[in-house]
Scaffold this motif. Structure first.
Motif, PDB file in Angstrom:
ATOM      1  N   ASP A  49       0.860  -1.185   0.000  1.00  0.00           N
ATOM      2  CA  ASP A  49       0.000   0.000   0.000  1.00  0.00           C
ATOM      3  C   ASP A  49       0.897   1.236   0.000  1.00  0.00           C
ATOM      4  O   ASP A  49       1.714   1.429   0.907  1.00  0.00           O
ATOM      5  CB  ASP A  49      -0.899  -0.022   1.240  1.00  0.00           C
ATOM      6  CG  ASP A  49      -1.867   1.161   1.263  1.00  0.00           C
ATOM      7  OD1 ASP A  49      -1.940   1.877   0.248  1.00  0.00           O
ATOM      8  OD2 ASP A  49      -2.535   1.362   2.295  1.00  0.00           O
ATOM      9  N   ASP A  50       0.765   2.085  -1.013  1.00  0.00           N
ATOM     10  CA  ASP A  50       1.651   3.239  -1.159  1.00  0.00           C
ATOM     11  C   ASP A  50       1.533   4.195   0.022  1.00  0.00           C
ATOM     12  O   ASP A  50       2.531   4.762   0.485  1.00  0.00           O
ATOM     13  CB  ASP A  50       1.328   3.982  -2.463  1.00  0.00           C
ATOM     14  CG  ASP A  50       1.630   3.132  -3.691  1.00  0.00           C
ATOM     15  OD1 ASP A  50       2.482   2.230  -3.572  1.00  0.00           O
ATOM     16  OD2 ASP A  50       1.018   3.364  -4.749  1.00  0.00           O
ATOM     17  N   GLU A  51       0.330   4.386   0.516  1.00  0.00           N
ATOM     18  CA  GLU A  51       0.141   5.306   1.637  1.00  0.00           C
ATOM     19  C   GLU A  51       0.836   4.785   2.894  1.00  0.00           C
ATOM     20  O   GLU A  51       1.536   5.529   3.594  1.00  0.00           O
ATOM     21  CB  GLU A  51      -1.355   5.490   1.905  1.00  0.00           C
ATOM     22  CG  GLU A  51      -1.671   6.533   2.972  1.00  0.00           C
ATOM     23  CD  GLU A  51      -3.163   6.747   3.135  1.00  0.00           C
ATOM     24  OE1 GLU A  51      -3.550   7.508   4.042  1.00  0.00           O
ATOM     25  OE2 GLU A  51      -3.933   6.156   2.347  1.00  0.00           O
ATOM     26  N   PHE A  52       0.652   3.489   3.161  1.00  0.00           N
ATOM     27  CA  PHE A  52       1.319   2.894   4.322  1.00  0.00           C
ATOM     28  C   PHE A  52       2.834   2.924   4.148  1.00  0.00           C
ATOM     29  O   PHE A  52       3.580   3.183   5.100  1.00  0.00           O
ATOM     30  CB  PHE A  52       0.845   1.447   4.501  1.00  0.00           C
ATOM     31  CG  PHE A  52       1.543   0.716   5.614  1.00  0.00           C
ATOM     32  CD1 PHE A  52       1.111   0.840   6.922  1.00  0.00           C
ATOM     33  CD2 PHE A  52       2.647  -0.087   5.348  1.00  0.00           C
ATOM     34  CE1 PHE A  52       1.762   0.168   7.945  1.00  0.00           C
ATOM     35  CE2 PHE A  52       3.297  -0.754   6.361  1.00  0.00           C
ATOM     36  CZ  PHE A  52       2.848  -0.629   7.667  1.00  0.00           C
ATOM     37  N   LYS A  53       3.306   2.674   2.923  1.00  0.00           N
ATOM     38  CA  LYS A  53       4.743   2.662   2.650  1.00  0.00           C
ATOM     39  C   LYS A  53       5.350   4.039   2.901  1.00  0.00           C
ATOM     40  O   LYS A  53       6.439   4.162   3.479  1.00  0.00           O
ATOM     41  CB  LYS A  53       4.984   2.225   1.205  1.00  0.00           C
ATOM     42  CG  LYS A  53       6.438   2.030   0.843  1.00  0.00           C
ATOM     43  CD  LYS A  53       6.567   1.511  -0.578  1.00  0.00           C
ATOM     44  CE  LYS A  53       8.026   1.287  -0.941  1.00  0.00           C
ATOM     45  NZ  LYS A  53       8.164   0.767  -2.328  1.00  0.00           N
ATOM     46  N   GLU A  55       4.168   6.439   4.899  1.00  0.00           N
ATOM     47  CA  GLU A  55       4.167   6.710   6.338  1.00  0.00           C
ATOM     48  C   GLU A  55       5.238   5.893   7.057  1.00  0.00           C
ATOM     49  O   GLU A  55       5.899   6.385   7.982  1.00  0.00           O
ATOM     50  CB  GLU A  55       2.781   6.396   6.924  1.00  0.00           C
ATOM     51  CG  GLU A  55       1.678   7.325   6.449  1.00  0.00           C
ATOM     52  CD  GLU A  55       1.919   8.763   6.883  1.00  0.00           C
ATOM     53  OE1 GLU A  55       2.517   8.961   7.968  1.00  0.00           O
ATOM     54  OE2 GLU A  55       1.536   9.681   6.147  1.00  0.00           O
ATOM     55  N   ASP A  56       5.414   4.654   6.615  1.00  0.00           N
ATOM     56  CA  ASP A  56       6.427   3.799   7.245  1.00  0.00           C
ATOM     57  C   ASP A  56       7.834   4.331   6.984  1.00  0.00           C
ATOM     58  O   ASP A  56       8.691   4.315   7.873  1.00  0.00           O
ATOM     59  CB  ASP A  56       6.292   2.369   6.706  1.00  0.00           C
ATOM     60  CG  ASP A  56       7.184   1.389   7.444  1.00  0.00           C
ATOM     61  OD1 ASP A  56       7.185   1.411   8.693  1.00  0.00           O
ATOM     62  OD2 ASP A  56       7.876   0.593   6.785  1.00  0.00           O
ATOM     63  N   ASN A  57       8.073   4.817   5.772  1.00  0.00           N
ATOM     64  CA  ASN A  57       9.382   5.399   5.459  1.00  0.00           C
ATOM     65  C   ASN A  57       9.641   6.652   6.291  1.00  0.00           C
ATOM     66  O   ASN A  57      10.761   6.882   6.769  1.00  0.00           O
ATOM     67  CB  ASN A  57       9.474   5.728   3.969  1.00  0.00           C
ATOM     68  CG  ASN A  57       9.538   4.483   3.106  1.00  0.00           C
ATOM     69  OD1 ASN A  57       9.919   3.415   3.581  1.00  0.00           O
ATOM     70  ND2 ASN A  57       9.165   4.602   1.846  1.00  0.00           N
ATOM     71  N   LYS A  58       8.607   7.480   6.456  1.00  0.00           N
ATOM     72  CA  LYS A  58       8.755   8.677   7.285  1.00  0.00           C
ATOM     73  C   LYS A  58       9.061   8.302   8.731  1.00  0.00           C
ATOM     74  O   LYS A  58       9.911   8.914   9.385  1.00  0.00           O
ATOM     75  CB  LYS A  58       7.482   9.520   7.218  1.00  0.00           C
ATOM     76  CG  LYS A  58       7.254  10.208   5.873  1.00  0.00           C
ATOM     77  CD  LYS A  58       5.984  11.037   5.906  1.00  0.00           C
ATOM     78  CE  LYS A  58       5.735  11.729   4.562  1.00  0.00           C
ATOM     79  NZ  LYS A  58       4.483  12.525   4.577  1.00  0.00           N
ATOM     80  N   ARG A  59       8.344   7.291   9.218  1.00  0.00           N
ATOM     81  CA  ARG A  59       8.559   6.866  10.603  1.00  0.00           C
ATOM     82  C   ARG A  59       9.971   6.318  10.796  1.00  0.00           C
ATOM     83  O   ARG A  59      10.647   6.631  11.779  1.00  0.00           O
ATOM     84  CB  ARG A  59       7.526   5.801  10.974  1.00  0.00           C
ATOM     85  CG  ARG A  59       7.648   5.272  12.384  1.00  0.00           C
ATOM     86  CD  ARG A  59       6.591   4.214  12.656  1.00  0.00           C
ATOM     87  NE  ARG A  59       6.653   3.137  11.679  1.00  0.00           N
ATOM     88  CZ  ARG A  59       7.551   2.142  11.741  1.00  0.00           C
ATOM     89  NH1 ARG A  59       8.442   2.123  12.713  1.00  0.00           N
ATOM     90  NH2 ARG A  59       7.537   1.185  10.837  1.00  0.00           N
ATOM     91  N   ARG A  60      10.425   5.518   9.825  1.00  0.00           N
ATOM     92  CA  ARG A  60      11.778   4.965   9.917  1.00  0.00           C
ATOM     93  C   ARG A  60      12.832   6.072   9.851  1.00  0.00           C
ATOM     94  O   ARG A  60      13.820   6.050  10.599  1.00  0.00           O
ATOM     95  CB  ARG A  60      12.016   3.965   8.788  1.00  0.00           C
ATOM     96  CG  ARG A  60      11.209   2.678   8.915  1.00  0.00           C
ATOM     97  CD  ARG A  60      11.633   1.690   7.853  1.00  0.00           C
ATOM     98  NE  ARG A  60      10.907   0.436   7.947  1.00  0.00           N
ATOM     99  CZ  ARG A  60      11.173  -0.642   7.209  1.00  0.00           C
ATOM    100  NH1 ARG A  60      12.149  -0.604   6.323  1.00  0.00           N
ATOM    101  NH2 ARG A  60      10.473  -1.746   7.355  1.00  0.00           N
ATOM    102  N   ALA A  61      12.628   7.018   8.925  1.00  0.00           N
ATOM    103  CA  ALA A  61      13.592   8.112   8.790  1.00  0.00           C
ATOM    104  C   ALA A  61      13.646   8.952  10.065  1.00  0.00           C
ATOM    105  O   ALA A  61      14.723   9.367  10.511  1.00  0.00           O
ATOM    106  CB  ALA A  61      13.224   8.980   7.591  1.00  0.00           C
ATOM    107  N   LYS A  62      12.480   9.193  10.661  1.00  0.00           N
ATOM    108  CA  LYS A  62      12.427   9.986  11.890  1.00  0.00           C
ATOM    109  C   LYS A  62      13.115   9.254  13.037  1.00  0.00           C
ATOM    110  O   LYS A  62      13.881   9.853  13.806  1.00  0.00           O
ATOM    111  CB  LYS A  62      10.972  10.278  12.248  1.00  0.00           C
ATOM    112  CG  LYS A  62      10.802  11.222  13.421  1.00  0.00           C
ATOM    113  CD  LYS A  62       9.333  11.530  13.657  1.00  0.00           C
ATOM    114  CE  LYS A  62       9.164  12.488  14.835  1.00  0.00           C
ATOM    115  NZ  LYS A  62       7.730  12.800  15.073  1.00  0.00           N
TER     116      LYS A  62
END
Length: 263
Positions: A49-53, A55-62
């Protein structure tokens, strides 16, 4: 409200109990491996899911950014990345692609005049430091060179049989070479010296990776015949008696009395 608070408390206690039991269960390596596989599989499906991906990338980067503020974590992370990149660059195909990517990125970055000027300053400083380092560490370099000369080239190439220094030899296994697209029959032919670990020099490795037999390969008839044990114990006179060819010029040590030089 009281019933709802009671339900929340019960839910909190249940979550804590589950987390504690799961933590104890993950102490088993087999369970931990299976649990990691299951989590990775679930995450892989969810990231479709592009939206989940996103958000997950943002969370990992943060999370990585906050952890990177710790100097100790940052140092360990850089070491881990450098080690992983070093292992990955042992693959010639990956190394070539990585070099192309770096060259392309550097070409784009050099279009900025400020970056170009900074790169010139950095290179000039590096050259200056290297010169000072060479002058100050000449004795260390000399001793290092002498130690390498004492060790001498002792690593034997499995293909040509030549003696090489350690940095000129790369070790392979049959499985590693077959994964690079080489046939088992071809590997068995070119590796004249049969060992579990195949050592290849720079010259032989270049031809082998091109699926060619090197010119200096021992399999081309360049290997010396094995001398039987019965011939190794012969005296000089016995060697002359059975030799099919007698050379008229020989090289021998003179010894302490120098009389052998009269022959």
């Amino acid at each position: 409200m009281r019933e709802r608070r009671t339900d929340d408390e019960f839910r909190l206690l249940g979550n804590r109990r589950r987390a504690n039991s799961h933590k104890i269960a993950r102490q088993d390596d087999e369970f931990k491996t299976e649990d990691n596989k299951r989590r990775a599989k679930v995450l892989k499906i969810a990231r479709q899911d592009d939206e989940f991906k996103t958000e997950d990338n943002k969370r990992r980067a943060k999370a990585h950014k906050s952890e990177g503020q710790d100097d100790e974590f940052k140092t360990e992370d850089n070491k881990r990345r450098a080690e992983a990149l070093k292992i990955a660059r042992q693959d010639d195909e990956f190394k070539e692609e990585d070099n192309k990517r770096r060259a392309e990125a550097l070409k784009i970055a050099r279009q900025d005049d400020e970056f170009k000027e900074e790169e010139r300053r950095r290179n000039a400083l590096r050259i200056h430091n290297n010169r000072d380092k060479y002058k100050s560490n000449f004795d260390d370099m000399k001793s290092n060179y002498e130690s390498k000369i004492k060790e001498g080239p002792t690593h034997i190439c499995s293909c040509c049989g030549g003696l090489w220094f350690e940095y000129s030899i790369r070790e392979y296994t049959v499985e590693m070479l077959t994964n690079k697209g080489l046939k088992a029959e071809f590997i068995d032919t070119l590796c004249y010296l049969k060992h579990a670990i195949i050592k290849l020099c720079v010259t032989c490795r270049k031809d082998i990776m091109s699926n060619k037999i090197p010119n200096l390969s021992l399999s081309n008839g360049l290997a010396f015949y094995e001398v039987p044990n019965c011939l190794k114990i012969l005296t000089e006179l016995e060697e002359r008696l059975i030799s099919p060819r007698i050379p008229f010029m020989v090289i021998r040590s003179l010894g302490s009395c120098k009389q052998f030089g009269l022959k």
